[in-house]
Scaffold this active site. Structure first.
Site, mmCIF file in Angstrom:
data_model
loop_
_atom_site.group_PDB
_atom_site.id
_atom_site.type_symbol
_atom_site.label_atom_id
_atom_site.label_comp_id
_atom_site.label_asym_id
_atom_site.label_seq_id
_atom_site.Cartn_x
_atom_site.Cartn_y
_atom_site.Cartn_z
ATOM 1 N N HIS A 102 4.589 -4.204 2.211
ATOM 2 C CA HIS A 102 3.572 -4.926 1.761
ATOM 3 C C HIS A 102 2.986 -6.027 2.434
ATOM 4 C CE1 HIS A 102 1.233 -7.362 -1.184
ATOM 5 N NE2 HIS A 102 0.950 -6.465 -1.868
ATOM 6 N N ASP A 127 1.620 0.150 -5.365
ATOM 7 C CA ASP A 127 0.864 1.302 -5.107
ATOM 8 C C ASP A 127 1.422 2.651 -5.166
ATOM 9 O OD1 ASP A 127 -1.775 -0.301 -4.580
ATOM 10 O OD2 ASP A 127 -0.650 -0.807 -2.695
#
Length: 428
Positions: free
Chosen positions: A307, A364
């Site tokens: 991330h 995600d």
């Protein structure tokens, strides 16, 4: 203000105030930098080191893996509250009382009807139109049917604007899906809760009774809570920037939808599923793709790992991983793509290469496989992300307008040609 920072430039020293936030974040205020230094600006491509505002909404610590809304840990919010409770908290600053919450739900339902002429706009789109394109356009089109300007100094006006967009946005989002699939456009069912209503809006067909699956609703509720706000990300910054010009809530949210559409932002969960399908078509050899991801000469990358902000395990991923595990167990899923996802997760978490680089599965990765398990098509993944992010966009727009923040106007470092004489055609 805790102290001051001193900048030395061209033999002169300049002092700038340094502020400490409520979670001990430190920021140097350079708002007068250009004027006091006669032209000096900062260059921060992508704004990775620039604070564009002060905010009371969300605290994020990427190094420690912390996410809090209005002081409440995301772990507590997903466990003890529902999507609309968290929305109320994010938008209005405090968790609602029972009376406030009941009124909030009723008022959202009252605003769930969309003007019939909006159907003409939906039907004007080719069926091949991406649902995010439709959603952005439809959200902007709401301004045509709600031309009044929101008085940001009126609590009543602001509250009405909030309940209006919360009521109508899921309808528009699901209409995009139904247009893609040639299905009649559904209306809200005010006998259902907010999340159940989203599911029936998307999937109910006139010839059959739609059965609500409580396991699926719980998983979707948690997933949407995790998406409600995430500090000054690309789409949220876009909403604040557009709103700073005086643009209304609908227009600003429409811009946020467009920003979220990008594959580097909201489209990441779609990329995860496309990667998993690629692995399946290749025979399902997870180890092969793990090795490809570790090969610096191979362009292949594992989507859904790591991330930009979190340098630790994404706290949202920890929560949604359990929701995914529970959903798969309860629904007894046999989808081969989901099996590949589980296998990929297990192998990557044990591999020193990923552990050393802190490339953990992010939100995600899990959101994509949950959406697939719920029967939501890949093209709708980012739309569902937008439905979840809507309260955060509203809260950020509301905060920015109530604070009277100035219009956004970044500077630039010009690196083009200096002044040069104009050339006539014969000289070119």
């Amino acid at each position: 203000m805790s102290n001051k920072a001193i900048l030395e430039f061209n033999g002169k020293k300049y002092e700038f105030p340094v502020y400490t936030g409520s979670e001990n974040e430190v920021a140097m205020d350079i708002s007068v930098l250009r004027s006091v230094t006669e032209g000096l600006i900062t260059l921060d491509v992508g704004y990775k080191n620039t604070g564009s505002c002060s905010s009371k909404i969300t605290f994020l610590d990427g190094e420690k893996g912390i996410l809090r809304h209005r002081g409440y840990a995301i772990e507590d919010l997903t466990k003890k509250a529902c999507f609309l409770e968290v929305a109320f908290l994010i938008i209005f600053g405090e968790l609602p009382t029972k009376e406030e919450f009941e009124k909030f739900k009723v008022d959202i339902k009252k605003n769930s009807m969309v003007n019939e002429e909006m159907k003409d706009i939906v039907e004007g789109f080719p069926k091949s139109t991406h649902p995010m394109g439709m959603l952005s356009s439809l959200t902007s089109a709401l301004t045509a049917f709600n031309p009044g300007v929101v008085n940001v100094n009126s609590k009543e006006d602001m509250y009405n604007a909030v309940t209006k967009i919360l009521g109508k946005f899921p309808v528009l989002a699901t209409w995009a899906h139904r247009r893609n699939n040639g299905l009649p456009l559904n209306y809200s069912d005010n006998s259902l809760d907010y999340i159940s209503n989203i599911m029936q809006l998307m999937f109910k067909i006139p010839t059959e009774q739609y059965v609500i699956n409580p396991i699926a609703i719980k998983a979707l509720d948690e997933l949407l809570i995790l998406h409600e706000d995430h500090e000054q990300n690309c789409s949220t910054s876009t909403v604040r920037m557009v709103g700073s010009s005086g643009a209304g809530l609908f227009a600003s949210v429409s811009a946020g939808v467009s920003a979220l559409w990008g594959h580097l932002h909201g489209g990441a969960n779609q990329a995860v599923l496309e990667m998993l399908e690629e692995i399946q078509k290749d025979g399902g050899d997870v180890e092969k793709f793990i090795n490809r991801a570790k090969d610096k000469d191979d362009p292949f990358r594992l989507m859904g790992f790591g991330h930009r902000v979190y340098k630790n395990f994404d706290p949202r991923a920890r929560i949604i991983k359990k929701a995914a595990d529970d959903l798969f167990a309860d629904l007894n899923l046999t989808d081969p793509v989901l099996k590949i996802a589980k296998h990929l997760e297990e192998v990557a978490l044990k591999d020193p290469y990923f552990a050393e680089r802190k490339l953990y599965p992010n939100v995600d990765f899990y959101s994509g496989i949950i959406y697939r398990a719920l029967g939501i098509p890949v093209a709708m993944f980012t739309v569902m992300f937008a439905v979840g992010r809507l309260p955060g966009w509203i809260a950020q727009w509301k905060e920015m307008r109530e604070n009277g923040e100035p219009i956004g106007r970044p500077r630039q470092l010009y690196i083009g040609e200096p002044l040069r004489p104009f050339k006539e055609f014969k000289e070119r």
